[in-house]
Motif scaffolding. Sequence first.
Motif, PDB file in Angstrom:
ATOM      1  N   THR A   1       0.825  -1.207   0.000  1.00 19.07           N
ATOM      2  CA  THR A   1       0.000   0.000   0.000  1.00 19.07           C
ATOM      3  C   THR A   1       0.856   1.252   0.000  1.00 19.07           C
TER       4      THR A   1
ATOM      5  N   GLU B   1      -4.287  -4.448  -6.221  1.00 16.61           N
ATOM      6  CA  GLU B   1      -3.513  -4.722  -5.010  1.00 16.61           C
ATOM      7  C   GLU B   1      -4.045  -6.007  -4.405  1.00 16.61           C
TER       8      GLU B   1
ATOM      9  N   ASN C   1       0.520   4.123  -2.742  1.00 15.31           N
ATOM     10  CA  ASN C   1       0.365   5.542  -2.425  1.00 15.31           C
ATOM     11  C   ASN C   1       1.424   6.376  -3.135  1.00 15.31           C
TER      12      ASN C   1
ATOM     13  N   ILE D   1      -5.825   3.691   2.547  1.00 17.49           N
ATOM     14  CA  ILE D   1      -5.052   4.330   1.481  1.00 17.49           C
ATOM     15  C   ILE D   1      -4.820   5.761   1.924  1.00 17.49           C
TER      16      ILE D   1
ATOM     17  N   VAL E   1      -8.778  -3.433  -5.081  1.00 19.36           N
ATOM     18  CA  VAL E   1      -8.230  -4.043  -3.878  1.00 19.36           C
ATOM     19  C   VAL E   1      -8.885  -5.404  -3.682  1.00 19.36           C
TER      20      VAL E   1
ATOM     21  N   ILE F   1      -9.477  -1.057   4.185  1.00 20.96           N
ATOM     22  CA  ILE F   1      -8.296  -0.834   3.367  1.00 20.96           C
ATOM     23  C   ILE F   1      -7.863   0.611   3.566  1.00 20.96           C
TER      24      ILE F   1
END
Length: 379
Positions: free
Chosen positions: A23, A99, A27, A50, A42, A48
């Motif tokens: 993550t 992801e 980012n 972010i 995701v 989750i």
Amino acid sequence: MTPPRTQQIPVVVLAGFLGSGKTTLLNHLLRNRAGTRIGVIVNDFGAIEIDAMTVAGQVGSTVSLGNGCLCCAVDASELDTFLETLTRPSAGLDLIVIEASGLAEPQELVRMLLASENPHILYGGLVEVVDAAEFDGTRERHPEIDRHLAVADLVVLNKTDRVGEAEQERLRATVAELSGPAAVISAVHGRIDPELLFDPALRPDGEEKARQLTFEDLLREEGGGDHGDHLHAAYESADFTSDVPMDPRRFIAFLDSRPEGLYRIKGFADFGAGDRDNKYALHAVGRFLRFVPQPWARGEQRLTQLVMIGAGIDTEALRAGLTGCRAEPVENPEPARTSADGLDTPDAERAMWGVLRYVQQAPEPEGVPMDVEEAAAEA
């Protein structure tokens, strides 16, 4: 042959065990996307994080990240449904990143992408993130990491600031042995150059007359200004241009034997008499290879133009190898069927067979190397 007109969006699978820094890397890409609009899928349950936004991890939820970027939390069974949504022209996305869950089998996601019948997507590679400080422990708890590394196209050895230089070299050697021809790069805080994964769209953020605060702006404000100006991902790139057409057989032999660490190849190839009507867009990531024929524009200069990106590659040797792939003048062409200009020969057509193997003709591309398929089948 009528070349496909559909623009295809690269889909990158971002994988790694819990705590590896997936993550954080994501980012970083969102902060440094240079106008590229990214769709994020995701494949996980639960909350989750972010950075500045918390996406409720309900299967099927979609949250706008600003300026065209989207985030979806999905179950793998619904992957195709969300890919259909994200690849609609109205979404205006340039890249999709999946992801994977920290406990997911990434090769299953890769298999789904390669088998997808969605004509709007293109496999963009499997990026495996590895925690350098915890690698030995992770490997002991999850021996399947060896299998994950074996099918990776790019390995990011993350958190290298937490290990000494000698230990980092040991880890790089181990990871390189497990990942085979994949490129291995070191990183701190997931900071890799985005151009390893995608070409910046260079779309100005201020397209709208009344510009709104975007997700990228929000991340920049919270990050305090240091957004990867000092990237720790060492990689090399080499460009190649030729006004002499490429010999299809030699070029395919070069691509089939491309060296370890060469992660991406992009550009266009001119095969001269092999196909007078089309240039061939080339997309290679890891062991995946695809050609897309595109008509030459009227008056367009016929060139082969390629860019190669990787880690630990010999750029001069690559250029020399490509130079050796250029076609030699044919003094006595075989006098058989010819095109209108009298230049095409049966031998030129036969030479293109190797290239055409990597032109998508069916939902599952023939250009998928067997080692990728076999590794996925072992999951």
